[in-house]
Design a protein around this motif. Structure first.
Motif, PDB file in Angstrom:
ATOM      1  N   GLU A 163       9.566  -4.650   0.721  1.00  0.00           N
ATOM      2  CA  GLU A 163       8.832  -3.962   1.463  1.00  0.00           C
ATOM      3  C   GLU A 163       9.727  -2.864   2.229  1.00  0.00           C
ATOM      4  O   GLU A 163       9.360  -1.804   2.350  1.00  0.00           O
ATOM      5  N   GLN A 164      10.965  -3.128   2.626  1.00  0.00           N
ATOM      6  CA  GLN A 164      11.769  -2.083   3.137  1.00  0.00           C
ATOM      7  C   GLN A 164      12.095  -1.223   2.218  1.00  0.00           C
ATOM      8  O   GLN A 164      12.104  -0.108   2.578  1.00  0.00           O
ATOM      9  N   THR A 165      12.297  -1.198   0.724  1.00  0.00           N
ATOM     10  CA  THR A 165      12.446  -0.315  -0.238  1.00  0.00           C
ATOM     11  C   THR A 165      11.559   0.618  -0.363  1.00  0.00           C
ATOM     12  O   THR A 165      11.650   1.840  -0.222  1.00  0.00           O
ATOM     13  N   ALA A 166      10.401  -0.021  -0.366  1.00  0.00           N
ATOM     14  CA  ALA A 166       9.125   0.750  -0.493  1.00  0.00           C
ATOM     15  C   ALA A 166       8.759   1.760   0.867  1.00  0.00           C
ATOM     16  O   ALA A 166       8.596   2.902   0.692  1.00  0.00           O
ATOM     17  N   GLN A 167       9.258   1.182   1.902  1.00  0.00           N
ATOM     18  CA  GLN A 167       9.264   1.918   3.178  1.00  0.00           C
ATOM     19  C   GLN A 167      10.192   3.026   3.211  1.00  0.00           C
ATOM     20  O   GLN A 167       9.875   4.165   3.602  1.00  0.00           O
ATOM     21  N   ALA A 168      11.348   2.704   2.531  1.00  0.00           N
ATOM     22  CA  ALA A 168      12.524   3.740   2.453  1.00  0.00           C
ATOM     23  C   ALA A 168      11.996   4.997   1.539  1.00  0.00           C
ATOM     24  O   ALA A 168      12.324   6.238   1.828  1.00  0.00           O
ATOM     25  N   THR A 172       0.859  -1.230  -0.116  1.00  0.00           N
ATOM     26  CA  THR A 172       0.027  -0.070  -0.048  1.00  0.00           C
ATOM     27  C   THR A 172       0.914   1.247  -0.132  1.00  0.00           C
ATOM     28  O   THR A 172       1.637   1.209   0.723  1.00  0.00           O
ATOM     29  N   VAL A 173       0.412   2.064  -0.820  1.00  0.00           N
ATOM     30  CA  VAL A 173       1.265   3.460  -0.929  1.00  0.00           C
ATOM     31  C   VAL A 173       0.611   4.578  -0.487  1.00  0.00           C
ATOM     32  O   VAL A 173      -0.676   4.570  -0.756  1.00  0.00           O
ATOM     33  N   PRO A 174       1.108   5.269   0.791  1.00  0.00           N
ATOM     34  CA  PRO A 174       0.352   6.277   1.340  1.00  0.00           C
ATOM     35  C   PRO A 174      -0.090   7.414   0.251  1.00  0.00           C
ATOM     36  O   PRO A 174       0.617   7.632  -0.740  1.00  0.00           O
ATOM     37  N   GLU A 175      -1.049   8.256   0.833  1.00  0.00           N
ATOM     38  CA  GLU A 175      -1.570   9.360  -0.080  1.00  0.00           C
ATOM     39  C   GLU A 175      -0.694  10.260  -0.353  1.00  0.00           C
ATOM     40  O   GLU A 175      -0.964  10.903  -1.614  1.00  0.00           O
ATOM     41  N   ASP A 176       0.147  10.695   0.375  1.00  0.00           N
ATOM     42  CA  ASP A 176       1.031  11.540  -0.110  1.00  0.00           C
ATOM     43  C   ASP A 176       2.357  11.537  -0.644  1.00  0.00           C
ATOM     44  O   ASP A 176       3.191  12.056  -1.261  1.00  0.00           O
ATOM     45  N   ILE A 177       2.397  10.127  -1.312  1.00  0.00           N
ATOM     46  CA  ILE A 177       3.624   9.725  -2.203  1.00  0.00           C
ATOM     47  C   ILE A 177       2.839   9.381  -3.474  1.00  0.00           C
ATOM     48  O   ILE A 177       1.845   8.684  -3.809  1.00  0.00           O
ATOM     49  N   ALA A 178       3.720  10.176  -4.630  1.00  0.00           N
ATOM     50  CA  ALA A 178       3.181  10.035  -5.955  1.00  0.00           C
ATOM     51  C   ALA A 178       3.278   8.694  -6.389  1.00  0.00           C
ATOM     52  O   ALA A 178       4.450   7.995  -6.024  1.00  0.00           O
ATOM     53  N   LEU A 179       2.432   8.185  -7.155  1.00  0.00           N
ATOM     54  CA  LEU A 179       2.648   6.821  -7.779  1.00  0.00           C
ATOM     55  C   LEU A 179       3.714   6.696  -8.769  1.00  0.00           C
ATOM     56  O   LEU A 179       4.176   5.378  -8.900  1.00  0.00           O
ATOM     57  N   SER A 180       4.079   7.865  -9.302  1.00  0.00           N
ATOM     58  CA  SER A 180       5.460   7.701 -10.129  1.00  0.00           C
ATOM     59  C   SER A 180       6.612   7.612  -9.236  1.00  0.00           C
ATOM     60  O   SER A 180       7.454   6.842  -9.838  1.00  0.00           O
ATOM     61  N   LYS A 181       6.519   7.832  -8.116  1.00  0.00           N
ATOM     62  CA  LYS A 181       7.864   7.429  -7.298  1.00  0.00           C
ATOM     63  C   LYS A 181       7.608   6.137  -6.896  1.00  0.00           C
ATOM     64  O   LYS A 181       8.657   5.387  -6.575  1.00  0.00           O
ATOM     65  N   ALA A 182       6.493   5.774  -6.356  1.00  0.00           N
ATOM     66  CA  ALA A 182       6.482   4.257  -5.974  1.00  0.00           C
ATOM     67  C   ALA A 182       6.446   3.243  -6.951  1.00  0.00           C
ATOM     68  O   ALA A 182       7.051   2.133  -6.549  1.00  0.00           O
TER      69      ALA A 182
END
Length: 332
Positions: free
Chosen positions: A279-284, A125-135
């Motif tokens: 998961e660790q990379t996404a969290q970073a 899951t990607v937080p609302e404040d993170i652009a999906l282009s970055k995700a």
């Protein structure tokens, strides 16, 4: 739906295709952004017999779940699908699962399309404040994150200097991962002057045209994987140091086996990442530990053939080109 379909060496067509079948336990993802990977380029050039035409390539995906209990959830996709029950999976080394599959390789179609199907467990899951282009950068950066983690464990954390060969998304992701995991002095070698200037000016990286001939590094990461880069890695790593090898440029040559033997240099070949690494990379990314991640160029999926051609011609400065479908849930 629309998709960019690989039809043979240097041939891509933007066309109508059937929507992916939705199996039990899978989710349908409306794609926001999908990156062009080096492995996609290998297939495009006809150098990867694991990806026969016709095929939808692309595995660096972010998007929004469409339908079901998680409808509307913003996600980044771990494209590596594993069995979950073999010895490798049970040991947390699921990237070595003998039954592993990856989207963009048969039997799974990839993400250069409006939609892709993927198991629930492969979604973060990607937080609302993170652009999906970055995700969408979680997948390529996770490759470097995994290599860095294994290499630092081999060095028992004793790493103060690192050299990264290659300034594309894999190399830059490795450099960012090194810093996020505690290595302060990181240098990238990138021979392309256009890319080198971009890395220095936009990404604030320490970057050289050629590797230094006098310094020896605790860790050398080869994000290219050619005989020439392996030879550079062999000469630039210190006695007792580590070479972390991600690149799949060509199969053999380059390593100085005699020096590696006499000076106890460890070579670690790394393949993708574990689910935990992803998961660790996404969290970073979410925590901002990998920087601003503003080093992408976004183009329409419909223009994907030209994007591949431009990358092939070395005229793209940005380390990563992202393709965006017309039906993307968020426009960038």
């Amino acid at each position: 739906m629309k998709a960019l379909v690989y039809q043979g060496p240097e041939a891509l067509s933007y066309q109508d295709v059937q929507e992916p079948a939705l199996e039990l336990g899978n989710q349908l993802i409306r794609i926001a952004c999908v990156g062009i990977c080096g492995s996609d380029m290998h297939a495009y050039l006809g150098h990867d017999n694991r990806r026969p035409a016709p095929l939808i390539l692309g595995h660096e995906v972010s998007g929004v779940i469409e339908g079901g209990a998680r409808n509307g959830e913003r996600v980044t996709v771990n494209p590596l699908v594993t069995c979950g029950s073999c010895a490798a999976c049970m040991e947390g080394r699921d990237n070595l699962c003998p039954e592993r599959q990856i989207i963009s390789m048969p039997p799974r179609e990839g993400g250069f399309a409006d939609l892709v199907a993927i198991p629930n467990r492969n979604l973060v899951t990607v937080p609302e404040d993170i652009a999906l282009s970055k995700a969408a950068l979680a997948e390529p950066i996770a490759c470097g994150w995994h290599t860095v983690k294994l290499s630092l464990a081999t060095l028992s954390g004793s790493c103060s200097t690192a050299l990264v060969l290659g300034g594309g998304a894999i190399g830059l992701g490795a450099a960012l991962s090194l810093k996020a995991q505690g290595v302060d002095s990181v240098t990238i070698v990138e021979p392309n002057p256009l890319r080198r200037a971009y890395l220095a000016d936009v990404c604030a990286q320490s970057v050289l045209a050629v590797a230094p001939d006098s310094d020896l590094f605790d860790l050398v990461i080869d994000g290219v994987g050619y005989a020439a880069t392996r030879a550079t890695a062999s000469s630039c790593v210190r006695p007792g140091g580590v070479i972390g090898h991600i690149g799949l440029g060509e199969d053999g040559g380059g390593l100085d086996i005699r020096r590696m033997t006499l000076q106890e240099i460890t070579f670690i070949g790394t393949y993708t990442y574990t689910a935990k690494d992803f998961e660790q990379t996404a969290q970073a990314i979410f925590d901002g530990r990998l920087g601003s991640l503003d080093w992408t160029e976004i183009r329409p999926l419909a223009d994907g053939a030209n994007a591949f051609s431009d990358i092939r011609s070395d005229v793209v400065a940005a380390p990563k080109v992202l393709l965006q479908p017309e039906t993307a849930p968020e426009r960038s």
